[in-house]
Design an enzyme around this catalytic site. Structure first.
Site, PDB file in Angstrom:
ATOM      1  N   GLU A 130       0.827  -1.214   0.000  1.00 23.63           N
ATOM      2  CA  GLU A 130       0.000   0.000   0.000  1.00 23.63           C
ATOM      3  C   GLU A 130       0.859   1.262   0.000  1.00 23.63           C
ATOM      4  OE1 GLU A 130      -3.072   0.165  -0.600  1.00 23.63           O
ATOM      5  OE2 GLU A 130      -3.847  -1.830  -0.151  1.00 23.63           O
ATOM      6  N   ASP A 139      -4.330  -9.239  -9.270  1.00 25.25           N
ATOM      7  CA  ASP A 139      -4.560  -8.227 -10.308  1.00 25.25           C
ATOM      8  C   ASP A 139      -3.337  -7.414 -10.765  1.00 25.25           C
ATOM      9  OD1 ASP A 139      -4.549  -7.017  -7.787  1.00 25.25           O
ATOM     10  OD2 ASP A 139      -6.489  -6.042  -7.975  1.00 25.25           O
ATOM     11  N   GLU A 197     -19.176  -5.116  -5.112  1.00 27.40           N
ATOM     12  CA  GLU A 197     -17.791  -5.585  -4.978  1.00 27.40           C
ATOM     13  C   GLU A 197     -17.625  -6.998  -5.547  1.00 27.40           C
ATOM     14  OE1 GLU A 197     -15.232  -3.879  -4.128  1.00 27.40           O
ATOM     15  OE2 GLU A 197     -13.716  -5.248  -3.364  1.00 27.40           O
ATOM     16  N   GLU A 206     -11.827   0.999 -11.185  1.00 30.86           N
ATOM     17  CA  GLU A 206     -11.426   0.110 -12.297  1.00 30.86           C
ATOM     18  C   GLU A 206     -12.372   0.133 -13.495  1.00 30.86           C
ATOM     19  OE1 GLU A 206     -11.140  -0.571  -9.087  1.00 30.86           O
ATOM     20  OE2 GLU A 206      -9.061  -1.216  -8.775  1.00 30.86           O
ATOM     21  N   THR A 212      -0.497   1.269 -10.832  1.00 27.55           N
ATOM     22  CA  THR A 212      -1.795   0.701 -10.442  1.00 27.55           C
ATOM     23  C   THR A 212      -2.617   1.682  -9.603  1.00 27.55           C
ATOM     24  OG1 THR A 212      -2.891  -1.278  -9.594  1.00 27.55           O
ATOM     25  CG2 THR A 212      -1.016  -0.455  -8.304  1.00 27.55           C
TER      26      THR A 212
HETATM   27  C1  DMJ Z   1      -6.048   0.650  -5.699  1.00 30.75           C
HETATM   28  O1  DMJ Z   1      -5.447   0.866  -4.476  1.00 30.75           O
HETATM   29  C2  DMJ Z   1      -5.082   0.000  -6.646  1.00 30.75           C
HETATM   30  O2  DMJ Z   1      -5.596   0.123  -7.922  1.00 30.75           O
HETATM   31  C3  DMJ Z   1      -4.819  -1.443  -6.331  1.00 30.75           C
HETATM   32  O3  DMJ Z   1      -4.050  -2.095  -7.302  1.00 30.75           O
HETATM   33  C4  DMJ Z   1      -6.096  -2.227  -6.137  1.00 30.75           C
HETATM   34  N1  DMJ Z   1      -7.237  -1.405  -6.283  1.00 30.75           N
HETATM   35  C5  DMJ Z   1      -7.313  -0.189  -5.545  1.00 30.75           C
HETATM   36  C6  DMJ Z   1      -8.527   0.589  -5.996  1.00 30.75           C
HETATM   37  O4  DMJ Z   1      -9.633  -0.186  -6.232  1.00 30.75           O
END
Ligand code: DMJ
Length: 451
Positions: free
Chosen positions: A114, A241, A338, A357, A441
């Site tokens: 994170e 993911d 979700e 997303e 991401t």
């Molecule tokens: C974000 O913190 C990042 O995209 C992570 O890879 C997973 N998804 C959350 C948002 O949904």
């Protein structure tokens, strides 16, 4: 007479269809303006009620921290969004908070993944967008404090690290947390000339790749001490993911051929074992990593990124078909749930935590196809969020996307990602050139200068 009536109806029908497809420059501008004002509204609430905290609780108007002290999640994650949206005053306020208050010299255990995707990514982007060296100094300091995570017997990172002592914890990890740091650590190598960052992050990815199954799929959980999988469920959702995302994007960012090779190996198996075509579009299922047999037909808000990644990495048709399913999912309630079982047509987890997303995939598909269909989809999603999630303190997650009941939570990725993609989808393409930048991401933009 009959012929005239038929001609009039036919003309009306075609005009109506054409109308549905049209998205004028004025409509795009109006969407951008409404995203900017929503962003300003949410930031003002944070500044009024929670300045200096990680997040604002949008219903109770209080600050909330992840740990015993604040790491300024919201200003850190939001800063580059303010820059891309042209919000100078807000960018200055966030910058002031970050540069005056953010320090990593703390006896604090943090979650490596994170803090990498939110802080390291954001600070590197902030440096690339502003040229202010103080951002990259903070990033280097943070990166060095987190390096002990890689000291496992396999080289795959532990999940937690103390920023002062370097003490690590968390041997049961997952592909997303192991394999989603190369973009950030690779950039640290670029700016510090210290190869340790790139090498450690790349080794973690290649150790994970070595442990893929015979049918070229990863599992969900793995022990980083022993290298053994502890959960063989394979899919493209939570815990896996962004591992896939970083293999492809690291190729685009750094030109790393091993990353491209590994992405290509996985993408063959992803396409072979996971897609389930339905009349609603293509969902991606869960399978056992060794047998390829379906384990559970779950799909959800996080999984929606795969439509964009498929298209971005060259398979536009696959991306389009998955996006049809994504849009179907969105329309299950006021927003998307979700988790949804697409074989039983049942919502398994009804919350919506302001995830980006689905809109992110609209953004990639619109950029790659120019089909206004994705503007219409995106408009519906953005408008739904701005109406149904709006709260006194910004925008609130939904406890239940079907009933619309709210939850006292606004994640920093709402600023970093959801509002950013919501804006860029409708903005002029020059605002953000996808051939020169790659999004992490957490949607922090990085310049592709190494290629
Ligand atoms: C974000 O913190 C990042 O995209 C992570 O890879 C997973 N998804 C959350 C948002 O949904």
């Amino acid at each position: 007479m009959k012929l005239r009536i038929f001609t009039v109806f036919a003309a009306l029908f075609i005009a109506n269809l054409a109308g549905a497809q049209t998205f004028t420059p004025e409509m795009k501008k109006a969407q951008c303006d409404s995203v900017v004002s929503a962003c300003r509204y949410a930031w003002n609430a944070y500044m009024a009620h929670a300045a200096g905290f990680d997040e604002i609780k949008p219903l109770s108007l209080q600050g909330r921290n992840w740990y015993h002290t604040s790491l300024l999640m919201t200003p850190v994650d939001a800063f580059d969004t303010f820059i891309l949206l042209g919000m100078k005053k807000e960018a200055d306020e966030a910058k002031q908070l970050i540069l005056s208050k953010l320090s990593f010299d703390l006896d604090l255990e943090v979650q490596f993944f994170e803090i990498t995707i939110r802080h390291l990514g954001s600070l590197i982007s902030a440096f690339e967008l502003t040229g202010d060296l103080r951002f990259i100094w903070l990033a280097e300091d943070l990166g060095r404090r987190m390096l002990p995570v890689f000291a496992s017997p396999t080289g795959m990172p532990y999940r937690y690290v103390n920023l002062k002592t370097g003490k690590t914890r968390g041997e049961i990890s997952n592909p997303a947390e192991i394999g989603s740091c190369l973009m950030e650590f690779g950039k640290l190598t670029q700016y510090t000339s210290d190869t340790v960052f790139y090498q450690r992050a790349r080794k973690a990815q290649s150790e994970l790749f070595k442990r893929r199954s015979r049918i070229d799929l990863p599992g969900t959980f793995i022990n980083v001490n022993t290298g053994q999988w502890t959960d063989p469920d394979s899919h493209i959702g939570a815990c896996i993911d962004s591992y896939f995302e970083y293999l492809y994007k690291s190729w685009r960012l750094f030109g790393d051929k091993d990353c491209r090779k590994e992405w290509e190996v996985y993408s063959v198996s992803i396409k072979k074992y996971l897609p389930v075509k339905t009349e609603r579009g293509t969902f991606m299922t869960h399978v056992n990593m060794e047998t390829g047999q379906e384990t559970v037909a779950l799909y959800g808000a996080l999984d929606a990124f795969i439509a964009g990644l498929m298209a971005y990495s060259g398979d536009i048709e696959a991306g389009m078909s998955i996006q049809d399913a994504n849009y179907f999912l969105w329309q299950k309630g006021f927003t998307e749930p979700e988790a949804y079982n697409f074989r039983k047509d049942s919502i398994e987890d009804p919350q919506y935590v302001l995830r980006p997303e689905n809109i992110e995939s609209c953004f990639y598909l619109y950029r790659l196809t120019s089909d206004p269909k994705y503007l219409h989809m995106g408009k519906r999603m953005v408008d739904d969020i701005l109406v149904h999630c709006r709260a006194a303190g910004g925008f609130a997650a939904l406890k239940n996307a079907v009933s619309g009941e709210k939850k006292d939570n606004m994640e920093s990725f709402f600023f970093a990602e959801t509002l950013k993609y919501a804006y860029l989808l409708f903005a002029l393409e020059e605002t953000f050139d996808l051939s020169k930048w790659v999004f992490t991401t957490e949607a922090h933009p990085m310049r592709t200068s190494l290629r």
